[in-house]
Design a protein around this motif. Structure first.
Motif, PDB file in Angstrom:
ATOM      1  N   MET A  79       0.854  -1.187   0.000  1.00  0.00           N
ATOM      2  CA  MET A  79       0.000   0.000   0.000  1.00  0.00           C
ATOM      3  C   MET A  79       0.891   1.238   0.000  1.00  0.00           C
ATOM      4  N   PRO A  80       0.423   2.340  -0.585  1.00  0.00           N
ATOM      5  CA  PRO A  80       1.258   3.549  -0.642  1.00  0.00           C
ATOM      6  C   PRO A  80       1.688   4.056   0.727  1.00  0.00           C
ATOM      7  N   GLN A  81       0.796   4.025   1.711  1.00  0.00           N
ATOM      8  CA  GLN A  81       1.095   4.566   3.034  1.00  0.00           C
ATOM      9  C   GLN A  81       1.262   3.462   4.074  1.00  0.00           C
ATOM     10  N   GLY A  82       1.577   2.258   3.630  1.00  0.00           N
ATOM     11  CA  GLY A  82       1.698   1.156   4.570  1.00  0.00           C
ATOM     12  C   GLY A  82       2.993   1.179   5.347  1.00  0.00           C
ATOM     13  N   LEU A  90      -1.722  -5.571   3.649  1.00  0.00           N
ATOM     14  CA  LEU A  90      -2.763  -4.945   2.839  1.00  0.00           C
ATOM     15  C   LEU A  90      -4.011  -4.717   3.689  1.00  0.00           C
ATOM     16  N   ARG A  91      -4.740  -3.691   3.327  1.00  0.00           N
ATOM     17  CA  ARG A  91      -5.962  -3.363   4.065  1.00  0.00           C
ATOM     18  C   ARG A  91      -7.145  -3.412   3.106  1.00  0.00           C
ATOM     19  N   THR A  92      -8.232  -3.971   3.557  1.00  0.00           N
ATOM     20  CA  THR A  92      -9.416  -4.066   2.698  1.00  0.00           C
ATOM     21  C   THR A  92      -9.866  -2.675   2.275  1.00  0.00           C
ATOM     22  N   ASN A  93     -10.305  -2.601   1.016  1.00  0.00           N
ATOM     23  CA  ASN A  93     -10.842  -1.366   0.426  1.00  0.00           C
ATOM     24  C   ASN A  93      -9.806  -0.247   0.305  1.00  0.00           C
ATOM     25  N   VAL A  94      -8.521  -0.588   0.433  1.00  0.00           N
ATOM     26  CA  VAL A  94      -7.445   0.386   0.216  1.00  0.00           C
ATOM     27  C   VAL A  94      -6.601  -0.107  -0.957  1.00  0.00           C
ATOM     28  N   GLN A  95      -6.325   0.763  -1.905  1.00  0.00           N
ATOM     29  CA  GLN A  95      -5.601   0.359  -3.106  1.00  0.00           C
ATOM     30  C   GLN A  95      -4.179  -0.096  -2.779  1.00  0.00           C
ATOM     31  N   PHE A  96      -3.735  -1.096  -3.530  1.00  0.00           N
ATOM     32  CA  PHE A  96      -2.350  -1.542  -3.425  1.00  0.00           C
ATOM     33  C   PHE A  96      -1.807  -1.793  -4.831  1.00  0.00           C
ATOM     34  N   SER A  97      -0.497  -1.894  -4.923  1.00  0.00           N
ATOM     35  CA  SER A  97       0.153  -2.133  -6.217  1.00  0.00           C
ATOM     36  C   SER A  97       1.025  -3.365  -6.128  1.00  0.00           C
ATOM     37  N   VAL A  98       1.276  -3.977  -7.293  1.00  0.00           N
ATOM     38  CA  VAL A  98       2.135  -5.160  -7.386  1.00  0.00           C
ATOM     39  C   VAL A  98       2.604  -5.266  -8.828  1.00  0.00           C
ATOM     40  N   SER A 137       2.503 -14.236  -5.130  1.00  0.00           N
ATOM     41  CA  SER A 137       3.137 -13.291  -4.212  1.00  0.00           C
ATOM     42  C   SER A 137       3.641 -14.025  -2.979  1.00  0.00           C
ATOM     43  N   LEU A 138       4.481 -13.364  -2.217  1.00  0.00           N
ATOM     44  CA  LEU A 138       4.770 -13.841  -0.875  1.00  0.00           C
ATOM     45  C   LEU A 138       3.481 -13.727  -0.055  1.00  0.00           C
ATOM     46  N   PRO A 139       3.348 -14.509   1.001  1.00  0.00           N
ATOM     47  CA  PRO A 139       2.125 -14.408   1.808  1.00  0.00           C
ATOM     48  C   PRO A 139       1.903 -12.984   2.330  1.00  0.00           C
ATOM     49  N   VAL A 140       0.668 -12.531   2.231  1.00  0.00           N
ATOM     50  CA  VAL A 140       0.308 -11.200   2.720  1.00  0.00           C
ATOM     51  C   VAL A 140      -0.598 -11.336   3.937  1.00  0.00           C
ATOM     52  N   VAL A 141      -0.587 -10.306   4.778  1.00  0.00           N
ATOM     53  CA  VAL A 141      -1.515 -10.214   5.902  1.00  0.00           C
ATOM     54  C   VAL A 141      -2.535  -9.143   5.544  1.00  0.00           C
ATOM     55  N   ILE A 142      -3.816  -9.475   5.668  1.00  0.00           N
ATOM     56  CA  ILE A 142      -4.885  -8.557   5.272  1.00  0.00           C
ATOM     57  C   ILE A 142      -5.600  -8.060   6.518  1.00  0.00           C
ATOM     58  N   ILE A 143      -5.602  -6.752   6.697  1.00  0.00           N
ATOM     59  CA  ILE A 143      -6.225  -6.141   7.865  1.00  0.00           C
ATOM     60  C   ILE A 143      -7.420  -5.300   7.421  1.00  0.00           C
ATOM     61  N   SER A 144      -8.248  -4.943   8.370  1.00  0.00           N
ATOM     62  CA  SER A 144      -9.407  -4.105   8.061  1.00  0.00           C
ATOM     63  C   SER A 144      -9.358  -2.777   8.788  1.00  0.00           C
ATOM     64  N   ASN A 145      -8.350  -2.619   9.680  1.00  0.00           N
ATOM     65  CA  ASN A 145      -8.249  -1.390  10.465  1.00  0.00           C
ATOM     66  C   ASN A 145      -6.777  -1.026  10.605  1.00  0.00           C
ATOM     67  N   SER A 146      -6.476   0.259  10.550  1.00  0.00           N
ATOM     68  CA  SER A 146      -5.075   0.696  10.625  1.00  0.00           C
ATOM     69  C   SER A 146      -4.436   0.352  11.963  1.00  0.00           C
ATOM     70  N   SER A 147      -5.247   0.173  13.000  1.00  0.00           N
ATOM     71  CA  SER A 147      -4.689  -0.177  14.308  1.00  0.00           C
ATOM     72  C   SER A 147      -4.055  -1.564  14.302  1.00  0.00           C
ATOM     73  N   GLN A 148      -4.371  -2.382  13.302  1.00  0.00           N
ATOM     74  CA  GLN A 148      -3.808  -3.733  13.214  1.00  0.00           C
ATOM     75  C   GLN A 148      -2.475  -3.755  12.461  1.00  0.00           C
ATOM     76  N   GLN A 149      -2.062  -2.608  11.948  1.00  0.00           N
ATOM     77  CA  GLN A 149      -0.906  -2.594  11.060  1.00  0.00           C
ATOM     78  C   GLN A 149       0.394  -2.980  11.771  1.00  0.00           C
ATOM     79  N   GLN A 150       0.572  -2.507  12.990  1.00  0.00           N
ATOM     80  CA  GLN A 150       1.799  -2.811  13.728  1.00  0.00           C
ATOM     81  C   GLN A 150       1.930  -4.315  13.972  1.00  0.00           C
TER      82      GLN A 150
END
Length: 718
Positions: A243-246, A252-260, A368-381
């Motif tokens: 993600m741009p601001q990850g 990755l976060r649901t409903n937030v754009q990502f690139s690959v 891809s390498l395995p990704v972790v998918i979150i739904s809230n920015s508080s889960q990013q850490q």
């Protein structure tokens, strides 16, 4: 070129009457070229002094380059062999057809012609056998190279990419691999052409026990199998999902754009824009109860092209993808009851395309390498902690069940990963002393930390919410946000225990100080200095940790520059004189200082006044407001105070003497409404019990502290 050659000719004609001048000019250029070559030789000698591993890698690459050159040479030789074979066959065919058309009566002449024809067909048969043998050897060499490329070079690149995703400074450029993969693929397509040529020649001339008829099909199958293996391995994910601001890639976060970005390492310009790549999520979810499934939204199909790559590679750059969770209505009810958290759930994104060229069609898939998918920015850490752990330890890049039975990390692996976090964020990693302090924090005192192991739970779960990772990441974010330059220049010792800090400072001259991260305050930094007590003994003092609340308002180097305490006779003095081990403070920090002071200071809008208070000399034995970063019984701690707009109003009447504010900061008729005090943590004055006597401590009153009147930032520290 013709234009340039004419210009060269005209330039040389100027020297017709003076050839010596031409010779002199050429000599000058030759000498300059020699200097350039000598400089290049020197650079190579310096390069040869690099670490042995790099030398080994270079040697391995050079060996592979030699093998590639050998393969290309063999293919060129085979081209010549095919031409010779065709010429031999044409000679035999011409004489044989001529012999059939002529009605030779003389038996002796006829037998002579037959012997000649037999000799020609024997030579042709030997040449065909030799050609088939050479093709087999060529395929043997190709197979060895494919093994090196697929099982060694590509695997090593994938591992380097894994490590680079978590901060390692590894080279993940694919240009060299693309060159090698393309070379082998081109050679194999040429072998297919050779085999097609043999089929064509056999169609014109064949005979009993023709070796081409019996061996060509086997060679064809082997060539196609090698091409399949090479092509299937050549489709890779060049840039992992991010993600741009990850916080980092692979979260990755649901409903937030990502690139690959995907890339085909076999580069055929004729395939530009013709191969379509499709994106999808995993086909079969693992049998885990509650395991989520997602759909990929956005532009899911793109063509491999050479326009989106700076190096001209065949890439498909997906820039506008999003994920949406499927409403499964209960999910895997029959799945195993493995307790995985959302941030331990691993998912894989797949990319499919079809390679079609010269009659060959191969289905290709990259993942891809395995990704972790979150739904809230508080889960990013927490999600980033999972990505760090997986890519530090796992060699199986498709193991989505990794956290179901999570392995421990050895200290060398773990310490290296921690250093990468600082290296990638600030361009400066952790040194051996800093890593040793962290090891001591994790394992206690040990003779050899290399045998110690860190469990996943110890890294990210124990002492929740203030886990080890939360503490470490809090420091990293603070350094990246506020202290990057100081850290990069090596001015912050950072990771040093309180005990080690005291032992270091007590051996130094008065005023020596060091900067370290707080062990108990998340995202805190403090400084300690050595002073001399009434008995002539070294006394180490520490301020309460500064956090982002403070550093947002005033840079840390300005705090160090302006920090003052009250010594005898209430004379303000900056106790910070030498940065450990013995660098004068201003010499170490001068380049960061703001040139403006007083009302012109860029920080005056944040910090209107400054108050500093510490115990006077005659009360050095008294207990003070002890920093949360110091153990009980470690003595008095000077506490810095910064008064500003964000400070809290004192609720209770203060026994302290009240001073009028600086007239520059308020109107002449405006009475003071409050005494703003900011003691690193504004909440320190919000607790009404703060000033009550502690029966377990010696008597202590705020009158024992000396204060300076509020002044402007610039005027206070002249």
């Amino acid at each position: 070129m013709q234009h340039n050659i004419r210009r060269y000719k005209q330039n040389f004609q100027r020297y017709l009457e003076d050839p010596c001048a031409l010779a002199s000019t050429i000599l000058w250029f030759l000498e300059k070229e020699k200097e350039i070559l000598q400089t290049a030789d020197l650079a190579e000698q310096v390069q040869s002094l690099h670490v042995e591993q790099e030398a080994m890698e270079t040697s391995s690459q050079q060996d592979l380059e030699r093998k590639m050159a050998g393969l290309r040479n063999e293919v060129q030789c085979m081209e010549h062999t095919m031409i010779c074979l065709e010429e031999q066959q044409d000679e035999f065919d011409f004489k044989y057809q001529t012999h059939k058309m002529e009605a030779v009566v003389d038996e002796a002449v006829r037998k002579t012609q037959i012997r000649v024809l037999q000799s020609l067909v024997n030579r042709l048969n030997d040449c065909r056998k030799s050609t088939l043998s050479d093709l087999n050897k060529l395929l043997d060499r190709t197979e060895d190279l494919i093994d090196i490329l697929v099982k060694k070079e590509l695997v090593e690149w994938q591992r380097r990419q894994q490590k680079s995703c978590i901060g390692a400074p590894d080279d993940v450029c694919l240009d060299q691999l693309e060159k090698w993969f393309t070379c082998v693929a081109v050679c194999l397509f040429q072998v297919r052409e050779f085999l097609s040529k043999l089929e064509e020649l056999v169609g014109k001339v064949s005979y009993d026990n023709d070796p081409v008829k019996s061996q060509r099909p086997t060679l064809q199958r082997r060539t196609d199998a090698l091409l399949n293996d090479l092509l299937k391995s050549s489709f890779v994910v060049e840039t992992q999902p991010s993600m741009p601001q990850g916080k980092g890639p692979l979260v990755l976060r649901t409903n937030v754009q990502f690139s690959v970005k995907t890339r085909l390492l076999v580069k055929f310009p004729e395939l530009n824009h013709s191969m379509k790549v499709n994106v999808s999520m995993e086909r079969e979810a693992p049998q885990i109860k509650g395991y989520r499934r997602f759909n990929v939204l956005g532009t899911k199909t793109k063509a491999l092209n050479m326009a989106e790559s700076q190096s001209g590679g065949m890439v498909a750059d997906f820039r506008h993808l999003t994920l949406k969770e499927q409403k499964s209505g209960g999910g895997n009810k029959g799945g195993s009851d493995i307790p995985l958290t959302v941030t331990e759930e691993l998912h894989i994104i797949y990319f499919d395309t079809v390679f079609e060229l010269k009659g060959l069609s191969v289905q290709l898939q990259a993942s891809s390498l395995p990704v972790v998918i979150i739904s809230n920015s508080s889960q990013q850490q927490s999600a980033w902690a999972s990505i760090l752990w997986f890519n530090m330890l796992s060699l199986d890049t498709k193991d989505v069940m990794f956290f179901a039975n999570c392995p421990a990390a050895t200290w060398p692996q773990f310490g290296e990963m921690l250093s990468w976090q600082f290296l990638s964020a600030t361009k400066r990693g952790l040194n051996a002393d800093q890593l040793q302090m962290i090891a001591h924090r994790l394992f206690g005192k040990q003779k050899d930390y290399d045998t110690c192991k860190v469990a996943w739970s110890k890294f990210s779960k124990e002492n929740s919410p203030d886990t080890f990772w939360v503490w470490f990441d809090g420091i990293l974010v603070m350094v990246k946000t506020f202290l990057e330059d100081l850290w990069r220049d090596g001015l912050i010792m950072g990771f040093v225990s309180k005990g080690k800090e005291k032992s270091l400072l007590k051996k130094k001259q008065r005023g020596t100080f060091l900067l370290r991260f707080s062990e108990s305050v998340i995202g805190g930094i403090t400084f300690s200095w050595v002073d001399i007590d009434d008995f002539g003994q070294p006394d180490v003092k520490t301020v309460q940790p500064f956090t982002k609340v403070d550093l947002t308002q005033i840079p840390f180097h300005e705090i160090i520059r302006n920090f003052q305490i009250l010594e005898a006779e209430n004379i303000p003095e900056n106790p910070l004189l030498y940065l450990y081990p013995n660098t004068p403070k201003d010499e170490a920090f001068r380049k960061y200082y703001s040139e403006k002071t007083g009302d012109d200071s860029p920080y005056i809008k944040y910090i209107k006044t400054k108050l500093v208070f510490v115990s006077k000399e005659n009360t050095l034995e008294a207990r003070s407001l002890v920093s949360s970063d110091m153990a009980q019984g470690e003595g008095l701690e000077p506490v810095n105070g910064l008064c500003g707009e964000a400070a809290e109003q004192s609720e209770n009447p203060s026994p302290l003497e009240t001073y009028h504010p600086d007239p520059l900061l308020s109107g002449p008729d405006e009475p003071p409404q409050e005494l703003l005090m900011y003691l690193n943590n504004p909440n320190i004055f919000m607790d009404s019990d703060m000033f009550e006597d502690d029966p377990g401590q010696p008597d202590f009153s705020l009158q024992e502290f000396g204060f300076l009147p509020p002044q402007t930032c610039g005027s206070m520290y002249q």
